[in-house]
Scaffold this motif. Structure first.
Motif, mmCIF file in Angstrom:
data_model
loop_
_atom_site.group_PDB
_atom_site.id
_atom_site.type_symbol
_atom_site.label_atom_id
_atom_site.label_comp_id
_atom_site.label_asym_id
_atom_site.label_seq_id
_atom_site.Cartn_x
_atom_site.Cartn_y
_atom_site.Cartn_z
ATOM 1 N N UNK A 40 0.840 -1.201 0.000
ATOM 2 C CA UNK A 40 0.000 0.000 0.000
ATOM 3 C C UNK A 40 0.876 1.253 0.000
ATOM 4 N N UNK A 41 1.934 1.210 0.801
ATOM 5 C CA UNK A 41 2.848 2.365 0.839
ATOM 6 C C UNK A 41 3.496 2.598 -0.515
ATOM 7 N N UNK A 42 3.885 1.480 -1.162
ATOM 8 C CA UNK A 42 4.503 1.611 -2.483
ATOM 9 C C UNK A 42 3.518 2.176 -3.497
ATOM 10 N N UNK A 43 2.258 1.722 -3.433
ATOM 11 C CA UNK A 43 1.253 2.259 -4.348
ATOM 12 C C UNK A 43 1.030 3.748 -4.121
ATOM 13 N N UNK A 44 0.992 4.169 -2.863
ATOM 14 C CA UNK A 44 0.854 5.596 -2.581
ATOM 15 C C UNK A 44 2.039 6.382 -3.165
ATOM 16 N N UNK A 45 3.244 5.865 -3.005
ATOM 17 C CA UNK A 45 4.428 6.554 -3.515
ATOM 18 C C UNK A 45 4.400 6.634 -5.039
ATOM 19 N N UNK A 71 3.171 9.572 -10.174
ATOM 20 C CA UNK A 71 2.401 9.615 -11.417
ATOM 21 C C UNK A 71 1.509 10.858 -11.449
ATOM 22 N N UNK A 72 0.789 11.122 -10.356
ATOM 23 C CA UNK A 72 -0.096 12.290 -10.313
ATOM 24 C C UNK A 72 0.722 13.581 -10.406
ATOM 25 N N UNK A 73 1.894 13.589 -9.773
ATOM 26 C CA UNK A 73 2.754 14.772 -9.856
ATOM 27 C C UNK A 73 3.188 15.058 -11.282
ATOM 28 N N UNK A 74 3.582 14.012 -12.010
ATOM 29 C CA UNK A 74 3.984 14.198 -13.411
ATOM 30 C C UNK A 74 2.807 14.626 -14.279
ATOM 31 N N UNK A 75 1.622 14.027 -14.018
ATOM 32 C CA UNK A 75 0.439 14.422 -14.789
ATOM 33 C C UNK A 75 0.076 15.884 -14.511
ATOM 34 N N UNK A 76 0.179 16.279 -13.259
ATOM 35 C CA UNK A 76 -0.101 17.672 -12.922
ATOM 36 C C UNK A 76 0.892 18.620 -13.604
ATOM 37 N N UNK A 77 2.154 18.210 -13.643
ATOM 38 C CA UNK A 77 3.181 19.044 -14.293
ATOM 39 C C UNK A 77 2.884 19.177 -15.790
ATOM 40 N N UNK A 78 2.519 18.059 -16.441
ATOM 41 C CA UNK A 78 2.197 18.123 -17.871
ATOM 42 C C UNK A 78 0.950 18.961 -18.122
ATOM 43 N N UNK A 98 6.314 29.397 -12.764
ATOM 44 C CA UNK A 98 7.099 29.241 -11.534
ATOM 45 C C UNK A 98 6.481 28.279 -10.530
ATOM 46 N N UNK A 99 5.168 28.022 -10.596
ATOM 47 C CA UNK A 99 4.530 27.180 -9.574
ATOM 48 C C UNK A 99 4.355 25.733 -10.024
ATOM 49 N N UNK A 100 4.528 25.447 -11.311
ATOM 50 C CA UNK A 100 4.223 24.096 -11.786
ATOM 51 C C UNK A 100 5.153 23.048 -11.179
ATOM 52 N N UNK A 101 6.420 23.317 -11.095
ATOM 53 C CA UNK A 101 7.356 22.344 -10.536
ATOM 54 C C UNK A 101 7.189 22.176 -9.025
ATOM 55 N N UNK A 102 7.103 23.284 -8.221
ATOM 56 C CA UNK A 102 6.855 23.078 -6.785
ATOM 57 C C UNK A 102 5.543 22.370 -6.482
ATOM 58 N N UNK A 103 4.485 22.650 -7.261
ATOM 59 C CA UNK A 103 3.213 21.954 -7.031
ATOM 60 C C UNK A 103 3.332 20.466 -7.332
ATOM 61 N N UNK A 104 4.036 20.122 -8.399
ATOM 62 C CA UNK A 104 4.252 18.709 -8.714
ATOM 63 C C UNK A 104 5.037 18.021 -7.604
ATOM 64 N N UNK A 105 6.056 18.687 -7.088
ATOM 65 C CA UNK A 105 6.831 18.111 -5.983
ATOM 66 C C UNK A 105 5.976 17.964 -4.733
ATOM 67 N N UNK A 106 5.079 18.930 -4.494
ATOM 68 C CA UNK A 106 4.193 18.840 -3.328
ATOM 69 C C UNK A 106 3.300 17.605 -3.420
ATOM 70 N N UNK A 107 2.771 17.289 -4.618
ATOM 71 C CA UNK A 107 1.936 16.105 -4.794
ATOM 72 C C UNK A 107 2.758 14.839 -4.548
ATOM 73 N N UNK A 108 3.992 14.801 -5.022
ATOM 74 C CA UNK A 108 4.855 13.638 -4.806
ATOM 75 C C UNK A 108 5.139 13.445 -3.323
#
Length: 358
Positions: A18-23, A28-35, A59-69
């Motif tokens: 479960x932890x691995x799936x969350x990670x 995946x969601x972070x990359x999709x958000x960035x795209x 300027x916010x796309x990369x920090x937001x993607x990192x926040x989701x990760x």
């Protein structure tokens, strides 16, 4: 299902999965958000006239993607337990990571907005100093944001930042005293930029230095003297001394004194005043504010004086030169003679008596 109930490092394999799936989901969601930001949001921002939304999206796309990760890793780790000490340590790690991510986004936003603002200001003012100040101000702002972010991260992690701030304050005081002159020059440069007592190309006079400003820097200003030498003046001098901007004067005051011979009649003096008035007032480089008068009796001349003003757009050397040349020409045509130093020696007694005595 017994396989998933097996324990590895104190946690069942099911919880590890479960932890691995969350990670993985967070990545995946972070990359999709960035795209999505890169394609959709940038297109929407590009349709507007202002550049502000373009800067924000970029300027916010990369920090937001990192926040989701980070969020995915946090939810994943929440299913695992390694003991109270390790769990508390990891909680501090995630708190620091989130604070750093927020700081990263704030630093990127402020740096981009300040850079855009200073670029537009530099284009409007056409000042060479702005291009020198912009990198320093941007670096100072970024450093300030990161220092505040690190302090916030350490405070959220439970560390006592009071002692650290006290040490930083003492160190900052020592550095401030050591860099007093440097800081004074920096603020002097900012004062010159904001107050604008002069611009590049202006002729200024300061503490016996008379010359043309060739460069205004953040720490010092360079002036090319009338003798052709380059003088470097620290900027704090401009806040402590009187600066005379010669170029900013509305007109240059010129005084002209002419000496006529003592055998010149009053009528001829009036004629000289009339000729001088006509020459000065008809010249295109002078203003109408002119004073010409019979100024007095000198040791060997009758003096006629004139005060006139050379226009700002006229040459302060060629204009008086042309007037002087025309005065010489017109006075010679009118037979008005200029006086020069002379002495008359009077000997008392007769020459014959002196010869007999010898």
């Amino acid at each position: 299902m017994e396989f998933f109930e097996q324990v590895f490092l104190g946690n069942p394999l099911r919880e590890w999965g479960i932890a691995l799936l969350w990670a993985i989901g967070g990545v995946v969601v972070g990359k999709l958000l960035y795209r999505w930001f890169s394609r959709r949001m940038r297109k929407l921002a590009g349709k507007t006239e202002t550049q502000l939304d373009d800067l924000i999206v970029d300027q916010v796309e990369e920090p937001l993607a990192l926040a989701v990760i980070l969020l995915g890793f946090w939810f994943g780790y929440d299913h695992l337990h390694f003991g109270e000490n390790i769990d508390q340590f990891m909680e501090h790690v995630f708190s620091i990571a989130v604070a750093i991510d927020i700081t990263w986004m704030a630093a990127r936003l402020l740096d981009s907005l300040l850079g855009s603002l200073m670029t537009r200001t530099g284009e409007q003012s056409d000042s060479a100093m702005m291009s020198q100040m912009a990198p320093i101000l941007r670096k100072t702002l970024r450093s300030t944001v990161w220092v505040l972010g690190v302090i916030m991260a350490m405070n959220n992690a439970g560390y006592d930042v009071g002692a650290l701030l006290a040490g930083v304050g003492i160190g900052g005081l020592a550095m401030g005293l050591a860099a007093k002159d440097f800081v004074a020059n920096i603020f002097g440069g900012i004062t010159v930029f904001v107050d604008k007592p002069f611009l590049v190309g202006d002729r200024v006079q300061l503490d016996g230095v008379d010359g043309i400003v060739t460069e205004v820097g953040i720490r010092s200003t360079r002036i090319k003297t009338l003798a052709g030498r380059i003088v470097t003046i620290p900027n704090h001098k401009f806040t402590e001394s009187i600066v005379e901007n010669v170029t900013a004067e509305p007109a240059r005051k010129i005084r002209l004194d002419l000496g006529m011979t003592y055998d010149t009649t009053p009528e001829r003096i009036e004629e000289a005043i009339g000729i001088l008035t006509e020459i000065i007032e008809k010249h295109v480089g002078t203003e109408n504010d002119t004073i010409i008068w019979f100024s007095g009796f000198g040791d060997f001349s009758l003096n006629v004086s004139a005060i006139y003003y050379v226009r700002k757009e006229a040459d302060v050397s060629l204009t008086p030169g042309a007037i002087n040349l025309e005065v010489l020409r017109r006075f010679n045509e009118a037979k008005l003679e200029f006086a020069f130093p002379t002495q008359t020696l009077i000997h008392q007694g007769e020459v014959g008596a002196n010869s007999a005595a010898e």
